[in-house]
Motif scaffolding. Structure first.
Motif, PDB file in Angstrom:
ATOM      1  N   TYR A 201       0.857  -1.190   0.000  1.00  0.00           N
ATOM      2  CA  TYR A 201       0.000   0.000   0.000  1.00  0.00           C
ATOM      3  C   TYR A 201       0.886   1.231   0.000  1.00  0.00           C
ATOM      4  O   TYR A 201       1.941   1.261   0.621  1.00  0.00           O
ATOM      5  N   GLU A 202       0.475   2.237  -0.755  1.00  0.00           N
ATOM      6  CA  GLU A 202       1.268   3.445  -0.950  1.00  0.00           C
ATOM      7  C   GLU A 202       0.567   4.689  -0.437  1.00  0.00           C
ATOM      8  O   GLU A 202       1.109   5.785  -0.514  1.00  0.00           O
ATOM      9  N   LYS A 203      -0.651   4.537   0.061  1.00  0.00           N
ATOM     10  CA  LYS A 203      -1.383   5.643   0.670  1.00  0.00           C
ATOM     11  C   LYS A 203      -2.359   5.078   1.678  1.00  0.00           C
ATOM     12  O   LYS A 203      -2.670   3.883   1.663  1.00  0.00           O
ATOM     13  N   TYR A 204      -2.813   5.925   2.601  1.00  0.00           N
ATOM     14  CA  TYR A 204      -3.751   5.504   3.623  1.00  0.00           C
ATOM     15  C   TYR A 204      -5.164   5.457   3.055  1.00  0.00           C
ATOM     16  O   TYR A 204      -5.509   6.228   2.162  1.00  0.00           O
ATOM     17  N   GLY A 205      -5.968   4.558   3.595  1.00  0.00           N
ATOM     18  CA  GLY A 205      -7.351   4.485   3.153  1.00  0.00           C
ATOM     19  C   GLY A 205      -7.964   3.139   3.450  1.00  0.00           C
ATOM     20  O   GLY A 205      -7.472   2.367   4.280  1.00  0.00           O
ATOM     21  N   SER A 206      -9.057   2.834   2.762  1.00  0.00           N
ATOM     22  CA  SER A 206      -9.739   1.557   2.928  1.00  0.00           C
ATOM     23  C   SER A 206      -8.941   0.457   2.254  1.00  0.00           C
ATOM     24  O   SER A 206      -7.853   0.690   1.707  1.00  0.00           O
TER      25      SER A 206
ATOM     26  N   ASP B 253      -3.340  -4.276  11.479  1.00  0.00           N
ATOM     27  CA  ASP B 253      -3.183  -4.147  10.027  1.00  0.00           C
ATOM     28  C   ASP B 253      -4.140  -3.105   9.451  1.00  0.00           C
ATOM     29  O   ASP B 253      -3.723  -2.220   8.692  1.00  0.00           O
ATOM     30  N   TRP B 254      -5.423  -3.189   9.811  1.00  0.00           N
ATOM     31  CA  TRP B 254      -6.332  -2.190   9.235  1.00  0.00           C
ATOM     32  C   TRP B 254      -6.142  -0.817   9.884  1.00  0.00           C
ATOM     33  O   TRP B 254      -6.374   0.212   9.240  1.00  0.00           O
ATOM     34  N   ARG B 255      -5.656  -0.800  11.121  1.00  0.00           N
ATOM     35  CA  ARG B 255      -5.370   0.506  11.731  1.00  0.00           C
ATOM     36  C   ARG B 255      -4.182   1.182  11.034  1.00  0.00           C
ATOM     37  O   ARG B 255      -4.200   2.397  10.804  1.00  0.00           O
ATOM     38  N   MET B 256      -3.160   0.422  10.697  1.00  0.00           N
ATOM     39  CA  MET B 256      -2.038   0.987   9.947  1.00  0.00           C
ATOM     40  C   MET B 256      -2.489   1.399   8.552  1.00  0.00           C
ATOM     41  O   MET B 256      -2.097   2.454   8.043  1.00  0.00           O
ATOM     42  N   MET B 257      -3.305   0.595   7.921  1.00  0.00           N
ATOM     43  CA  MET B 257      -3.788   0.866   6.569  1.00  0.00           C
ATOM     44  C   MET B 257      -4.588   2.172   6.513  1.00  0.00           C
ATOM     45  O   MET B 257      -4.439   2.968   5.581  1.00  0.00           O
ATOM     46  N   LYS B 258      -5.413   2.408   7.526  1.00  0.00           N
ATOM     47  CA  LYS B 258      -6.292   3.587   7.541  1.00  0.00           C
ATOM     48  C   LYS B 258      -5.709   4.757   8.330  1.00  0.00           C
ATOM     49  O   LYS B 258      -6.315   5.829   8.372  1.00  0.00           O
ATOM     50  N   ALA B 259      -4.550   4.535   8.986  1.00  0.00           N
ATOM     51  CA  ALA B 259      -3.970   5.539   9.885  1.00  0.00           C
ATOM     52  C   ALA B 259      -4.993   5.938  10.946  1.00  0.00           C
ATOM     53  O   ALA B 259      -5.295   7.107  11.159  1.00  0.00           O
ATOM     54  N   ASP B 260      -5.537   4.942  11.619  1.00  0.00           N
ATOM     55  CA  ASP B 260      -6.549   5.124  12.658  1.00  0.00           C
ATOM     56  C   ASP B 260      -6.083   4.397  13.919  1.00  0.00           C
ATOM     57  O   ASP B 260      -5.992   3.176  13.933  1.00  0.00           O
ATOM     58  N   PRO B 261      -5.719   5.117  14.979  1.00  0.00           N
ATOM     59  CA  PRO B 261      -5.854   6.558  15.177  1.00  0.00           C
ATOM     60  C   PRO B 261      -4.784   7.361  14.425  1.00  0.00           C
ATOM     61  O   PRO B 261      -3.821   6.781  13.921  1.00  0.00           O
ATOM     62  N   PHE B 262      -4.976   8.675  14.398  1.00  0.00           N
ATOM     63  CA  PHE B 262      -4.098   9.568  13.637  1.00  0.00           C
ATOM     64  C   PHE B 262      -2.641   9.437  14.066  1.00  0.00           C
ATOM     65  O   PHE B 262      -1.722   9.662  13.266  1.00  0.00           O
ATOM     66  N   LEU B 263      -2.418   9.058  15.329  1.00  0.00           N
ATOM     67  CA  LEU B 263      -1.056   8.917  15.848  1.00  0.00           C
ATOM     68  C   LEU B 263      -0.239   7.910  15.041  1.00  0.00           C
ATOM     69  O   LEU B 263       0.993   7.953  15.061  1.00  0.00           O
TER      70      LEU B 263
ATOM     71  N   ARG C 169       0.269   7.925  12.035  1.00  0.00           N
ATOM     72  CA  ARG C 169       1.036   8.653  11.024  1.00  0.00           C
ATOM     73  C   ARG C 169       2.404   9.091  11.540  1.00  0.00           C
ATOM     74  O   ARG C 169       3.351   9.225  10.757  1.00  0.00           O
ATOM     75  N   PHE C 170       2.525   9.315  12.834  1.00  0.00           N
ATOM     76  CA  PHE C 170       3.811   9.725  13.393  1.00  0.00           C
ATOM     77  C   PHE C 170       4.790   8.562  13.433  1.00  0.00           C
ATOM     78  O   PHE C 170       5.998   8.760  13.569  1.00  0.00           O
ATOM     79  N   TYR C 171       4.263   7.345  13.304  1.00  0.00           N
ATOM     80  CA  TYR C 171       5.121   6.159  13.262  1.00  0.00           C
ATOM     81  C   TYR C 171       5.402   5.719  11.828  1.00  0.00           C
ATOM     82  O   TYR C 171       6.553   5.460  11.454  1.00  0.00           O
ATOM     83  N   ALA C 172       4.355   5.690  11.003  1.00  0.00           N
ATOM     84  CA  ALA C 172       4.481   5.116   9.666  1.00  0.00           C
ATOM     85  C   ALA C 172       4.755   6.140   8.574  1.00  0.00           C
ATOM     86  O   ALA C 172       5.272   5.801   7.511  1.00  0.00           O
ATOM     87  N   GLY C 173       4.404   7.403   8.814  1.00  0.00           N
ATOM     88  CA  GLY C 173       4.549   8.437   7.788  1.00  0.00           C
ATOM     89  C   GLY C 173       3.394   9.417   7.895  1.00  0.00           C
ATOM     90  O   GLY C 173       2.235   8.999   7.971  1.00  0.00           O
TER      91      GLY C 173
ATOM     92  N   ILE D 277       6.483   1.691   6.313  1.00  0.00           N
ATOM     93  CA  ILE D 277       5.875   0.396   6.058  1.00  0.00           C
ATOM     94  C   ILE D 277       5.203   0.414   4.694  1.00  0.00           C
ATOM     95  O   ILE D 277       4.462   1.351   4.373  1.00  0.00           O
ATOM     96  N   SER D 278       5.444  -0.595   3.889  1.00  0.00           N
ATOM     97  CA  SER D 278       4.757  -0.709   2.604  1.00  0.00           C
ATOM     98  C   SER D 278       4.010  -2.028   2.476  1.00  0.00           C
ATOM     99  O   SER D 278       3.145  -2.181   1.616  1.00  0.00           O
ATOM    100  N   ILE D 279       4.336  -2.994   3.338  1.00  0.00           N
ATOM    101  CA  ILE D 279       3.681  -4.303   3.341  1.00  0.00           C
ATOM    102  C   ILE D 279       3.198  -4.578   4.761  1.00  0.00           C
ATOM    103  O   ILE D 279       3.982  -4.530   5.706  1.00  0.00           O
TER     104      ILE D 279
END
Length: 324
Positions: free
Chosen positions: A6-11, A43-53, A55-59, A66-68
């Protein structure tokens, strides 16, 4: 190799099944040919960046570190770095690669040797892959944060998912009297895992039944801290092992103040993977004292559907990704 990236946050629509570069192990790493992985809420929390925090870990704006996705992995050692001493090519291993940037939803994964243990010969790759993150979360919530003792009355709210199924079994292993809270269709499963009592939340509210518990493990986010507190014994502990963003912040911000004002404790659990505890859980799995509960199996290219299913919150145990 093939992988889900995955290259961007989302569903789950942001997940892509693509050909990517096969990793090469560093000096302290082993290269695993992946046979099975499992899906976690992480996995889905990292994928969706939920919670917003997240993003401070993954980008901050898009995933960079993380890309996989995929934290739990089981497979065969294909190659080792020159500093590796615990494993050899051909060893069957499993582990939690959360700390080395996820990466289990792929045909190959490199990880540090201290993230893995040998897979017992009588345990399947699928059962091994189901254990690390969920089992470790359950263990740390009960033993380290919950201070569980034999004879205590323990309630597990959200007892039918990955963490909950291991929590029932581990609480029984530690000698507790266990009450599982789940839906009607999951009651038989909880009983089969050793629960002494089962509450069908569609018919009974454990908050209203007047019973008190020495330890409550909350795996979902459908109760407030004050509700949990009302069901604790005078010196009881509530440990948040999973749940929604609002409840997480409640536990982190309000929990310490509630704990200071009386003998009851409100704690947000955290779980750091470590080889010693993974070996402990592996031995329990090998001896049959605990078992992995597997709900569904998906192929590697079906990871988006698997994550969707886990995100709905109705899985009866673990969801496994099989990699041929």
């Amino acid at each position: 190799m093939k992988a889900i990236i995955y290259e961007k946050y989302g569903s789950s629509d942001v997940l892509q099944y693509k050909e990517v570069q096969k990793p090469v192990p560093k000096d302290n790493e082993i290269l695993i040919k992946v046979r099975a992985a499992s899906v976690n809420a992480a996995d889905w929390r990292m994928m969706k960046a939920d919670p917003f925090l997240v993003r401070f870990y993954a980008g901050l704006f898009k995933p960079k570190k993380i890309s996989i996705l995929g934290a739990d992995v089981a497979g065969t050692v294909e190659a080792i770095g020159k500093s590796v001493t615990k494993f050899n090519p051909g060893n069957e291993v499993f582990g939690d690669v959360f700390a080395s940037g996820f990466g289990a939803f792929a045909e190959y994964k490199c990880g540090k040797e201290d993230e893995f243990v040998l897979k017992p010969s009588n345990v399947s790759f699928e059962d091994a892959a189901a254990l690390p993150l969920a089992g470790m979360t359950a263990l740390h919530s009960l033993r380290d944060f919950g201070k569980i003792e034999a004879g205590q009355k323990v309630l597990i709210n959200g007892a039918s998912g990955g963490v909950g199924t291991f929590a029932i079994q581990l609480a029984k292993y530690f000698g507790a009297d266990v009450t599982a809270v789940c839906s009607t269709s999951k009651m038989d499963q909880s009983i089969s895992l050793g629960a002494d009592h089962v509450i069908d939340y569609t018919k009974e509210d454990f908050i209203q039944n007047g019973k008190k518990y020495d330890l409550i493990i909350g795996v979902n986010g459908y109760r407030t801290l004050s509700e949990y507190k009302s069901s604790l014994s005078p010196k009881g502990r509530y440990v948040m092992a999973g749940g929604g963003t609002a409840q997480l912040f409640q536990a982190l911000l309000l929990g310490p103040f509630i704990s200071l004002s009386g003998s009851q404790k409100i704690i947000a659990a955290s779980s750091e993977p470590n080889q010693k505890d993974l070996l402990f859980l592996s031995d329990l799995l090998k001896s049959g004292k605990i078992k992995s509960v597997i709900d569904r199996r998906y192929k590697l290219e079906e990871v988006p559907q698997a994550i969707q299913y886990v995100e709905q919150g109705h899985a009866a145990g673990k969801v496994i990704i099989t990699v041929s």
